[in-house]
Design a protein around this motif. Structure first.
Motif, PDB file in Angstrom:
ATOM      1  N   GLN A  39       0.816  -1.226   0.000  1.00 57.42           N
ATOM      2  CA  GLN A  39       0.000   0.000   0.000  1.00 57.42           C
ATOM      3  C   GLN A  39       0.847   1.272   0.000  1.00 57.42           C
ATOM      4  O   GLN A  39       0.329   2.361  -0.190  1.00 57.42           O
ATOM      5  N   GLY A  40       2.135   1.123   0.266  1.00 54.94           N
ATOM      6  CA  GLY A  40       3.007   2.294   0.182  1.00 54.94           C
ATOM      7  C   GLY A  40       3.308   2.973   1.507  1.00 54.94           C
ATOM      8  O   GLY A  40       3.537   4.177   1.562  1.00 54.94           O
ATOM      9  N   ILE A  41       3.314   2.176   2.574  1.00 56.11           N
ATOM     10  CA  ILE A  41       3.649   2.719   3.890  1.00 56.11           C
ATOM     11  C   ILE A  41       5.086   3.269   3.914  1.00 56.11           C
ATOM     12  O   ILE A  41       5.349   4.313   4.498  1.00 56.11           O
ATOM     13  N   LEU A  42       6.005   2.559   3.261  1.00 56.94           N
ATOM     14  CA  LEU A  42       7.411   2.977   3.308  1.00 56.94           C
ATOM     15  C   LEU A  42       7.598   4.365   2.691  1.00 56.94           C
ATOM     16  O   LEU A  42       8.316   5.192   3.237  1.00 56.94           O
ATOM     17  N   VAL A  43       6.931   4.599   1.559  1.00 59.84           N
ATOM     18  CA  VAL A  43       7.072   5.894   0.886  1.00 59.84           C
ATOM     19  C   VAL A  43       6.444   6.993   1.741  1.00 59.84           C
ATOM     20  O   VAL A  43       7.009   8.081   1.900  1.00 59.84           O
ATOM     21  N   VAL A  74     -10.546   9.411   5.726  1.00 61.05           N
ATOM     22  CA  VAL A  74     -10.316   9.880   4.357  1.00 61.05           C
ATOM     23  C   VAL A  74     -10.510   8.679   3.439  1.00 61.05           C
ATOM     24  O   VAL A  74      -9.830   7.672   3.602  1.00 61.05           O
ATOM     25  N   ASP A  75     -11.430   8.769   2.490  1.00 60.19           N
ATOM     26  CA  ASP A  75     -11.650   7.628   1.595  1.00 60.19           C
ATOM     27  C   ASP A  75     -10.622   7.673   0.463  1.00 60.19           C
ATOM     28  O   ASP A  75     -10.946   7.843  -0.711  1.00 60.19           O
ATOM     29  N   ALA A  76      -9.351   7.506   0.842  1.00 55.20           N
ATOM     30  CA  ALA A  76      -8.261   7.679  -0.128  1.00 55.20           C
ATOM     31  C   ALA A  76      -8.332   6.643  -1.245  1.00 55.20           C
ATOM     32  O   ALA A  76      -8.106   6.970  -2.406  1.00 55.20           O
ATOM     33  N   THR A  77      -8.667   5.398  -0.905  1.00 57.83           N
ATOM     34  CA  THR A  77      -8.739   4.353  -1.931  1.00 57.83           C
ATOM     35  C   THR A  77      -9.841   4.676  -2.930  1.00 57.83           C
ATOM     36  O   THR A  77      -9.651   4.584  -4.143  1.00 57.83           O
ATOM     37  N   LYS A  82      -4.936   4.825  -9.357  1.00 58.38           N
ATOM     38  CA  LYS A  82      -4.787   3.536  -8.686  1.00 58.38           C
ATOM     39  C   LYS A  82      -3.369   3.390  -8.107  1.00 58.38           C
ATOM     40  O   LYS A  82      -2.394   3.652  -8.796  1.00 58.38           O
ATOM     41  N   GLY A  83      -3.291   3.004  -6.860  1.00 61.99           N
ATOM     42  CA  GLY A  83      -1.982   2.810  -6.242  1.00 61.99           C
ATOM     43  C   GLY A  83      -1.462   4.049  -5.533  1.00 61.99           C
ATOM     44  O   GLY A  83      -0.397   4.019  -4.938  1.00 61.99           O
ATOM     45  N   SER A  84      -2.211   5.169  -5.593  1.00 61.91           N
ATOM     46  CA  SER A  84      -1.696   6.398  -4.977  1.00 61.91           C
ATOM     47  C   SER A  84      -2.472   6.820  -3.735  1.00 61.91           C
ATOM     48  O   SER A  84      -2.386   7.965  -3.299  1.00 61.91           O
ATOM     49  N   ALA A  85      -3.220   5.881  -3.144  1.00 59.46           N
ATOM     50  CA  ALA A  85      -3.980   6.218  -1.937  1.00 59.46           C
ATOM     51  C   ALA A  85      -3.032   6.718  -0.846  1.00 59.46           C
ATOM     52  O   ALA A  85      -3.378   7.625  -0.076  1.00 59.46           O
ATOM     53  N   ASN A  86      -1.826   6.157  -0.800  1.00 54.15           N
ATOM     54  CA  ASN A  86      -0.873   6.593   0.238  1.00 54.15           C
ATOM     55  C   ASN A  86      -0.514   8.071   0.077  1.00 54.15           C
ATOM     56  O   ASN A  86      -0.332   8.790   1.054  1.00 54.15           O
ATOM     57  N   MET A  87      -0.430   8.538  -1.179  1.00 54.05           N
ATOM     58  CA  MET A  87      -0.073   9.944  -1.419  1.00 54.05           C
ATOM     59  C   MET A  87      -1.243  10.867  -1.083  1.00 54.05           C
ATOM     60  O   MET A  87      -1.046  12.005  -0.646  1.00 54.05           O
ATOM     61  N   ILE A  88      -2.468  10.369  -1.290  1.00 53.87           N
ATOM     62  CA  ILE A  88      -3.641  11.157  -0.883  1.00 53.87           C
ATOM     63  C   ILE A  88      -3.621  11.315   0.638  1.00 53.87           C
ATOM     64  O   ILE A  88      -3.842  12.403   1.171  1.00 53.87           O
ATOM     65  N   MET A  89      -3.291  10.217   1.326  1.00 53.13           N
ATOM     66  CA  MET A  89      -3.187  10.274   2.790  1.00 53.13           C
ATOM     67  C   MET A  89      -2.082  11.252   3.206  1.00 53.13           C
ATOM     68  O   MET A  89      -2.240  12.022   4.150  1.00 53.13           O
ATOM     69  N   LEU A  90      -0.955  11.208   2.492  1.00 57.62           N
ATOM     70  CA  LEU A  90       0.153  12.116   2.819  1.00 57.62           C
ATOM     71  C   LEU A  90      -0.304  13.565   2.666  1.00 57.62           C
ATOM     72  O   LEU A  90      -0.033  14.403   3.531  1.00 57.62           O
ATOM     73  N   GLY A  91      -1.031  13.843   1.573  1.00 59.00           N
ATOM     74  CA  GLY A  91      -1.528  15.201   1.345  1.00 59.00           C
ATOM     75  C   GLY A  91      -2.410  15.657   2.496  1.00 59.00           C
ATOM     76  O   GLY A  91      -2.311  16.793   2.965  1.00 59.00           O
ATOM     77  N   ALA A 121      -2.020  13.240  -6.572  1.00 56.25           N
ATOM     78  CA  ALA A 121      -2.656  12.612  -5.413  1.00 56.25           C
ATOM     79  C   ALA A 121      -2.415  13.426  -4.146  1.00 56.25           C
ATOM     80  O   ALA A 121      -3.306  13.618  -3.314  1.00 56.25           O
ATOM     81  N   LEU A 122      -1.197  13.931  -4.032  1.00 60.74           N
ATOM     82  CA  LEU A 122      -0.823  14.750  -2.868  1.00 60.74           C
ATOM     83  C   LEU A 122      -1.736  15.977  -2.791  1.00 60.74           C
ATOM     84  O   LEU A 122      -2.253  16.332  -1.733  1.00 60.74           O
TER      85      LEU A 122
END
Lengths: 610, 180
Positions: free
Chosen positions: B18-22, B110-113, B122-131, B163-164
């Motif tokens: 899901q991109g936790i590391l990034v 936040v409904d990032a997904t 697709k695949g950028s839910a982590n960046m939406i969360m970061l934003g 996404a950010l």
């Protein structure tokens, strides 16, 4: 690289992963040969070395060796040619490299030789929790125990100096939490060392027969004794007084945990806290002084009682030996705090931590290993399935992995099971699965062995053209494993044939019906030919370059789905979940590989080309 | 919350892939850029194959990377069920920012997904969360973009920045600015 550091750099500081910090230290120390075999938590060390060598065009030979033994021997030869060398591996890799380490300790080195061995208390991603510091003690070589990325950098640099000062290999032993921590560290400049190669022939050392080995052993003992008086061997008092009722001796990351906890624990204020940077060899007199100066001493270290065992008298020493500290598992702050509170006679005010349930790992959606495992199970449902170390160990979720001992053992264990069952009335089919990188690492000798000893089984090489689990490093099959040499890669087919295997069949496991047939045929053939090999070839789904070339499908569940759950249970794809009335496909996870259409007994999974 | 002058411990949980590391890496670089000391811990290896993955970020004068239970100021969840298993990490009064459609139980949902799927990210839910998170911790959007430019592979940089921005705007929406 330069542009990047300008952006986020202040005072030449950079946030580095512990493993990246080690890579910088190795190159800044002038190592000219750096070798490794991938393994969590050590993999990023050589990845970073390779990256820096390329970016800064350094005259350094860095390579992903075929296995840790080879890696160590190459680095050792460079070292006795008077050049600095480093080799990096995970703790179980050191078992593979044990033979040369033990002998190299006797011979000693010329250019500094630093052996970086990453331990994995937990374990998070390993077969064992073994403590490599014990290995250092076993081999009689010094070991440094860094507790942060910053220390990983400074200690690796110190290790090269120590190695040359005493002409001995030196181990640096970070743990997972150090390797995979990120911290701002002052990045050292890299200037390659211009020392010429020089090998002084000295056969009674470099090719010693048993006679001179005794002399080398005595020499080694003298080295160990003098290292105990080196400044690095000092035990540092970093909190409290050198005379008090309670003292704690810590090393590595456990010291860092204690330091952080103490900030919020005024009741720990008077505790005497000692730090040890080099857990072996220790000066018995300084340890004896500590146990005499305090009423009670507790040793806090990961993972085994290495420092604790070196106390000449342990009457008032607590730790792992008397089970004051649990003798398995990682020592996290949550585990340490109540132990120290109890040791200090304080009431436990800390809440008990209930263990959280963790989601189990699973092969990726679209992983070809899943297709191969499903087909093997369908073809030979009553088989014994030996397997090996890699992503594909997760085939156990599909019930297609029965054993996983160590690197290469899939093949030797398959032979062992054959001999165990061969006199039974109906011996089970035996299928060994092993990844391409693991096959190169330790699978070739047992393949030869199986052929010449008459074992009969099906050998499936799961060839995804990479070392997937550790972050997709190259293999001898893909080529490009060295920083200064290009190779197109060796043919697995030719190697298997060279091992004496007469039938080698290559097939993409995405074609499940075809793969099932091939496994059945291979089993039938093994009755007359012994070992029959199948190369299940399909690139790793994490390989972005291949994702673009692969046919992708839009997957859907048709009205024929009766929610029997067969696909969820037997195929175990993370994109397939049980909904209320039907199976549902999670579009965020589905890779569109289309393989699952072969799985549903009612043909209710549909694939439309994108 | 303001990471510019407060010691802050952020615990992140999600599922491998899901991109936790990034997310953790970006937050640490952002804090470092502001002149703060940072130390993080990451999960690598087999757990990354779809297993539960956690990461911690400690901003301030810390020597070790792990956050003790009951000490996290912020819990960021990329998957709601996994997040529920780690609620004990929060200090009293700590906040949760979770990728979920379901607003119950969490401080911020936040409904990032869902947003990522709708926007073709697709695949950028982590960046939406970061934003969303950078807005919450009082960080300049362009500082975050600069960090993403330095750590993001070129291939996905545009998608990540988009996404950010969506995440940042979501946090700026009125309904999220109500105090909790």
């Amino acid at each position: 690289m330069e542009a990047e550091s300008d952006n986020i750099d202040c005072k030449n500081e950079k946030i580095l992963l512990g493993n990246e910090a080690i890579a910088y230290a190795v190159l800044a120390s002038g190592a000219s040969v750096v070798t490794s075999y991938p393994g969590t938590p050590a993999s990023e060390i050589l990845t970073t070395v390779m990256k820096l060598v390329k970016e800064q065009d350094l005259p350094v030979h860095a390579e992903w060796s075929i296995n840790e033994k080879t890696a160590l021997e190459i680095a050792f030869a460079n070292s006795i040619s008077n050049k600095r060398s480093a080799v990096a591996m995970k703790q179980v890799g050191l078992n593979v490299a044990a033979d040369p380490v033990m002998s190299a300790a006797y011979m000693g080195v010329r250019g500094g030789l630093v052996i970086i061995v990453a331990d994995d208390p937990g374990p998070h991603s390993s077969q064992t929790e073994q403590d490599s510091r014990f290995f250092a003690m076993f081999a009689k070589i010094p070991v440094l125990d860094p507790g942060s990325p910053e220390e990983a950098l400074t200690m690796t640099m110190a290790a090269f100096k120590l190695s040359e000062k005493y002409k001995t290999p030196v181990m640096v032993r970070p743990t997972t939490r150090v390797c995979h921590a990120r911290q701002a560290v002052a990045v050292p400049g890299i200037t390659p060392e211009a020392r010429p190669a020089l090998f002084e022939k000295e056969p009674h050392r470099w090719a010693a027969t048993p006679g001179p080995r005794l002399k080398l052993h005595i020499e080694l003992n003298t080295k160990v004794k003098s290292i105990t008086h080196d400044p690095l061997a000092g035990v540092k008092l970093l909190n409290g007084k050198d005379e008090s009722s309670q003292a704690i001796v810590a090393s590595g990351i456990t010291y860092a945990y204690l330091k952080d906890i103490m900030q919020n624990k005024p009741e720990w204020r008077d505790l005497s806290l000692y730090k040890i940077d080099m857990p072996y060899p220790l000066d018995p007199e300084s340890l004896d002084h500590i146990s005499r100066s305090h009423t009670n001493v507790m040793v806090v270290e990961e993972t085994e009682p290495v420092i604790e065992y070196q106390f000449p008298c342990r009457r008032n020493v607590r730790g792992r030996i008397d089970s004051t500290i649990p003798n398995a598992g990682e020592l996290t702050p949550d585990i340490l705090t109540p132990i120290i509170d109890t040791f200090l006679g304080l009431k436990r005010l800390y809440p008990e931590i209930h263990t959280t349930k963790q989601r189990r790992p699973s092969l990726c959606a679209g992983c070809a290993h899943r297709a191969a495992f499903y087909a093997i199970k369908k073809a030979l449902p009553k088989g014994i399935y030996t397997s090996d170390i890699g992503c594909y160990t997760l085939g156990l979720n599909l019930g297609a992995v029965d054993t996983c001992l160590c690197m290469g053992a899939a093949i030797s264990q398959a032979a062992g099971f054959f001999h165990a069952f061969k006199h039974e009335e109906s011996p089970p089919p035996i299928v060994a699965t092993i990844g391409d990188s693991t096959f190169f690492h330790a699978g070739i000798p047992p393949s030869v062995n199986a052929i010449v000893t008459g074992a009969r089984f099906v050998l499936v090489i799961l060839d995804n053209a990479t070392t997937a689990m550790t972050g997709r490093q190259p293999t001898p099959g893909t080529g490009s494993v060295a920083s200064d040499f290009n190779h197109d890669g060796l043919s697995l087919e030719q190697i298997l044939e060279g091992c004496g295997i007469r039938s080698v069949i290559t097939k993409d496991p995405y074609d499940i019906p075809g793969f099932i047939k091939i496994v059945k045929d291979a089993y039938d053939l093994s009755a007359s030919q012994g070992v029959v090999a199948i190369i299940a070839r399909h690139p790793c789904i994490q390989d972005r370059a291949m994702i673009g070339t692969q046919q992708a499908f839009t997957m859907s569940v048709t009205d024929d789905c009766n929610a029997c759950g067969y696909c969820v249970k037997e195929f175990e794809c993370p994109a397939l979940e049980m909904g209320e009335d039907t199976v549902v496909i999670d579009p965020t996870i589905c890779s569109g590989c289309g393989v699952c259409v072969h799985v549903c007994p009612r043909r209710a999974l549909e694939a439309k080309p994108l | 919350m303001d990471i510019n002058n407060t010691d802050t411990q952020i615990f992140m949980v999600g599922r491998g892939g899901q991109g936790i590391l990034v997310l953790a890496r970006a937050l640490s670089e952002i804090a470092f850029k502001k002149g703060r000391r940072v130390i993080t811990s990451e999960t690598h290896g087999m757990a990354m194959r779809g297993g539960t993955v956690t990461s911690s970020l400690k901003i301030g004068d810390f020597a070790s990377p792990l956050i003790p239970a009951g000490c996290a100021d912020i819990l960021i969840g990329l998957e709601q069920n996994d997040t529920r298993d780690y609620l004990h990490m929060l200090r009293p009064g700590g906040i949760t920012i979770v990728n979920t459609e379901d607003r119950n139980d969490f401080t911020y949902a936040v409904d990032a997904t869902g947003i990522a799927l709708n926007q073709g990210l697709k695949g950028s839910a982590n960046m939406i969360m970061l934003g969303f998170v950078i807005r919450y911790i009082n960080t300049d959007f362009y500082d975050a973009c600069a960090v993403m430019e330095s750590i993001s592979p070129k291939r996905v940089l545009d998608q990540n920045i988009k996404a950010l921005e969506i995440g940042f705007e979501t946090a700026s929406n009125e309904k999220y600015n109500q105090s909790h």
